[in-house]
Motif scaffolding. Structure first.
Motif, short mmCIF file in Angstrom:
data_model
loop_
_atom_site.label_atom_id
_atom_site.label_comp_id
_atom_site.label_asym_id
_atom_site.label_seq_id
_atom_site.Cartn_x
_atom_site.Cartn_y
_atom_site.Cartn_z
N VAL A 213 0.86 -1.18 0.00
CA VAL A 213 0.00 0.00 0.00
C VAL A 213 0.90 1.23 0.00
N ARG A 214 0.67 2.12 -0.97
CA ARG A 214 1.45 3.35 -1.06
C ARG A 214 0.51 4.55 -1.11
N TYR A 215 0.94 5.64 -0.49
CA TYR A 215 0.21 6.91 -0.55
C TYR A 215 1.07 7.92 -1.30
N ARG A 216 0.41 8.75 -2.11
CA ARG A 216 1.11 9.89 -2.71
C ARG A 216 0.82 11.11 -1.85
N VAL A 217 1.85 11.64 -1.22
CA VAL A 217 1.72 12.80 -0.35
C VAL A 217 2.64 13.90 -0.87
N ASP A 218 2.08 15.08 -1.09
CA ASP A 218 2.85 16.20 -1.64
C ASP A 218 3.54 15.81 -2.95
N GLY A 219 2.86 15.00 -3.75
CA GLY A 219 3.35 14.66 -5.08
C GLY A 219 4.34 13.52 -5.13
N VAL A 220 4.70 12.94 -3.99
CA VAL A 220 5.70 11.87 -3.95
C VAL A 220 5.09 10.60 -3.36
N LEU A 221 5.27 9.47 -4.06
CA LEU A 221 4.76 8.19 -3.56
C LEU A 221 5.69 7.62 -2.50
N GLN A 450 3.06 25.79 -15.39
CA GLN A 450 3.34 25.61 -13.97
C GLN A 450 3.83 24.21 -13.63
N ARG A 451 4.44 24.12 -12.47
CA ARG A 451 4.79 22.87 -11.81
C ARG A 451 4.46 23.04 -10.33
N LEU A 452 4.35 21.93 -9.62
CA LEU A 452 4.17 21.99 -8.17
C LEU A 452 5.45 21.57 -7.49
N VAL A 453 5.90 22.36 -6.52
CA VAL A 453 7.07 22.00 -5.71
C VAL A 453 6.63 21.81 -4.27
N ARG A 454 7.35 20.95 -3.57
CA ARG A 454 7.07 20.76 -2.15
C ARG A 454 7.59 21.94 -1.34
N LYS A 455 6.81 22.36 -0.35
CA LYS A 455 7.21 23.46 0.52
C LYS A 455 8.05 22.92 1.68
N ILE A 456 9.02 23.71 2.11
CA ILE A 456 9.83 23.32 3.27
C ILE A 456 8.94 23.29 4.51
N TYR A 506 17.62 27.53 2.11
CA TYR A 506 16.92 26.88 3.22
C TYR A 506 16.57 25.44 2.86
N ARG A 507 16.36 24.63 3.91
CA ARG A 507 15.94 23.24 3.75
C ARG A 507 15.26 22.80 5.04
N GLY A 508 14.63 21.64 5.00
CA GLY A 508 14.01 21.08 6.20
C GLY A 508 14.89 19.97 6.75
N ARG A 509 15.12 19.98 8.06
CA ARG A 509 15.95 18.93 8.68
C ARG A 509 15.24 17.58 8.66
N GLY A 510 13.91 17.62 8.70
CA GLY A 510 13.12 16.39 8.86
C GLY A 510 12.66 16.28 10.30
N CYS A 511 11.38 16.07 10.50
CA CYS A 511 10.83 15.97 11.86
C CYS A 511 9.58 15.09 11.81
N ALA A 512 8.96 14.89 12.97
CA ALA A 512 7.78 14.03 13.04
C ALA A 512 6.62 14.61 12.24
N GLN A 513 6.50 15.94 12.23
CA GLN A 513 5.36 16.56 11.55
C GLN A 513 5.40 16.37 10.04
N CYS A 514 6.61 16.26 9.47
CA CYS A 514 6.72 16.10 8.01
C CYS A 514 7.16 14.69 7.64
N ASN A 516 9.70 13.15 8.52
CA ASN A 516 11.15 13.19 8.30
C ASN A 516 11.54 13.43 6.84
N THR A 517 10.66 14.06 6.07
CA THR A 517 10.98 14.38 4.68
C THR A 517 11.58 15.78 4.53
N GLY A 518 11.30 16.67 5.49
CA GLY A 518 11.73 18.06 5.38
C GLY A 518 10.76 18.91 4.59
N TYR A 519 9.66 18.30 4.10
CA TYR A 519 8.68 19.03 3.29
C TYR A 519 7.27 18.82 3.84
N LYS A 520 6.44 19.85 3.69
CA LYS A 520 5.03 19.71 4.06
C LYS A 520 4.20 20.70 3.24
#
Length: 584
Positions: A213-221, A450-456, A506-514, A516-520
């Motif tokens: 089972v896979r989910y696509r979240v913020d454009g990434v599977l 346009q394109r969609l990019v993930r937000k930090i 800038y970048r995201g370190r990765g945390c529980a809220q994201c 650990n991807t660094g993006y949300k």
């Protein structure tokens, strides 16, 4: 909430006093950390934790002491499964809150921000229990979140083993199985988790010995879980029943949809089932019907591009095109425009495949190719509905393109989407569809690519300087000199004559809220081509994409990659994301 925002509760002076009085950090180190925090644009608490001068736990304990909120450390605590699952994992991650004890009436919650009354009220409503709040650290939350995967896997195993999911004997047995509690519970859990993860798609893929089972979240599977192969027939049957599909058809693809509605959300699931080597694969697209259309600013349009779009959508006729690959947010952009245009003075009609968002006071119609109701036929019928504004979901063929062009010529404002890599490519693409160049020149108002990019992730954002190697690699990928000149023009930097160590990104370190991807979350990067007289002339001459783009740039068009670099410099997204989505 970021834990380093504990400084929201402690003024710097109070924090410094606590640290020095308890001999936790020397005054000299605090001064150095304060200077570095100002340079990095982070809080003093964040800098102290980052440099290892003080721990999250120490700060939390002192805050708990002054605020009279009890503190709990859950890093090594094993939480019973029935307590942990009182709150679904996506909610726990998004709200940074976990349940760790409960009795008949009371549920004990550990939170990173115990002042968040809105979340506490939501949890009371969600669980139906009285809430007792404890303060904890993000590290504690992260450790507890690791227990969810084990608990969910255990729960599914118990359902499968104890309640005995079996292989169906025939179609009638399959239909009966689809309504049995074990299968219903598994499917409901998969759907609920996808909703709380804010997934756009669910993939259920049969392999030789298991189901992935896979989910696509913020454009990434990403993989979510694996399930035993023996439940595949039941899960597929359950989803077919929900979607009103033929339960005993396993050789042909099928499409359907169903809806889930409650107090919290209203979501349509667009279902596609296809036969594959190891069984049947299901993909479900989640359409959040209760979601409000984004404003164009929220989508990421800015400055001159925003001005051009707003000017052109107020024209009484002509054509506005949104271009890009599948999943780039084209339809969402058109919905945002329709939301602005939707007033009592106009009649707006759409022909879509499918209707992704229901909009009040807009007449939305969905194509049905099996019965001959195509985009072209639907558009022909819409013209008899006295429309002022028409949206055609997608221009796929010459007939639809010709109908759309003629509609814009006869006094209608037409909005549609087209699959091209950039804005300039839309004109040659339509000419390839047998549209006369002089018609394009007189009808096209503006083209939005346009394109969609993930937000930090705002919870774990940090700044950094590019090293020399990364800088040189960047120079080999793009025209960095030109991009820097544009960033100066748009106010992102002061001078284009800079070195890597003077330019912050800038970048995201990765945390529980994201996770650990660094993006949300996501937003768009755009290029907006206004069809000027010079562009019209090039269209009439059947000029190639490169020539049209060169002219548009000379007139001030900002390309997508340049818009993306601006947003990376401003801390909205990362350089890696911009390069990932703009590479052709």
């Amino acid at each position: 909430m970021r834990f380093d925002s504990i400084s929201m509760f402690f003024k710097d002076e109070e924090l410094i006093k606590i640290l020095t009085e308890n001999n936790l950090v020397t005054a000299e180190k605090i001064r150095a950390a304060s200077l570095q925090a100002k340079q990095d644009k982070v809080t003093l608490a964040a800098e102290l934790v980052k440099q290892g001068m003080v721990s999250e736990e120490v700060l939390a304990e002192h805050y708990a002491e002054t605020s009279k909120v009890p503190y709990v450390n859950l890093e090594k605590k094993k939480i019973p499964k029935e307590v942990l699952l009182s709150i679904p994992e996506p909610i726990a991650r998004n709200y940074q809150v976990v349940a760790f004890e409960k009795d008949k009436e009371k549920l004990k919650l550990a939170m990173v921000d115990p002042t968040d009354l809105q979340t506490i009220e939501f949890m009371e409503k969600k669980t139906g229990m009285k809430i007792e709040v404890f303060l904890t650290t993000p590290t504690s939350i992260s450790e507890v979140l690791k227990q969810y995967r084990k608990s969910l896997k255990t729960e599914f195993s118990e359902i499968i083993d104890k309640q005995g999911i079996r292989e169906p004997e025939d179609a009638e047995d399959l239909r009966k199985m689809a309504k049995e509690l074990p299968v219903v519970k598994i499917v409901d859990t998969l759907l609920e988790y996808a909703i709380y993860e804010n997934a756009s798609d669910i993939h259920i893929e049969p392999l030789e010995g298991e189901i992935v089972v896979r989910y696509r979240v913020d454009g990434v599977l990403r993989d979510v879980m694996s399930l035993p192969k023996k439940i595949l027939a039941g899960v597929v049957a359950r989803i077919k029943v929900l979607s009103d599909l033929k339960i005993d058809e396993h050789r042909l693809p099928q499409d359907g949809r169903f809806k889930i509605e409650n107090e919290e959300y209203k979501i349509s699931f667009r279902v596609s089932v296809i036969p594959v080597f190891n069984g049947e694969k299901i993909v479900m697209r989640l359409l959040f019907e209760s979601a409000k259309p984004f404003t164009m600013e929220e989508m990421g349009l800015r400055l001159n591009a925003l001005k051009i779009v707003k000017l052109n959508i107020n024209r009484p006729h002509g054509m506005i095109l949104s271009t890009g690959p599948t999943g780039s947010g084209k339809t969402t952009t058109l919905y945002s425009i329709l939301n602005i245009l939707n007033t009592p003075e106009v009649n707006i009609c759409t022909i879509e495949d499918p209707i992704e968002y229901h909009m009040p006071r807009i007449n939305q119609s969905q194509v049905a190719p099996k019965i001959g109701y195509t985009f072209a036929n639907g558009l022909r019928s819409l013209l008899r509905q006295d429309p002022d504004i028409i949206m055609v979901g997608e221009i796929r063929d010459s007939e639809t393109a010709e109908m759309a062009i003629h509609s814009s010529l006869t006094g209608h404002l037409v909005l549609s989407t087209l699959h091209t890599n950039n804005a300039a490519g839309a004109i040659p693409r339509l000419i390839d569809m047998k549209i006369e160049p002089f018609l394009l020149a007189s009808t096209l108002n503006v083209i939005i690519a346009q394109r969609l990019v993930r937000k930090i992730c705002s919870n774990c954002i940090e700044s950094f300087h590019l090293d020399r190697a990364a800088w040189q690699n960047l120079e080999s990928e793009v025209n960095l000199k030109k991009i820097l000149e544009i960033m100066v023009r748009e106010g992102a930097i002061v001078s284009s004559k800079i070195t890597p160590d003077s330019l912050l990104f800038y970048r995201g370190r990765g945390c529980a809220q994201c996770n650990n991807t660094g993006y949300k979350g996501r937003l768009g990067i755009f290029e907006v081509l206004e069809v000027s007289e010079a562009i019209q002339s090039l269209a009439t001459k059947r000029a190639p994409t490169e020539e049209i783009e060169k002219q548009a740039i000379s007139e001030g068009m900002t390309r997508m990659i340049e818009d993306g670099f601006y947003k990376a410099k401003m801390g909205v997204t990362t350089l890696e994301e911009v390069l990932r989505v703009t590479k052709e």
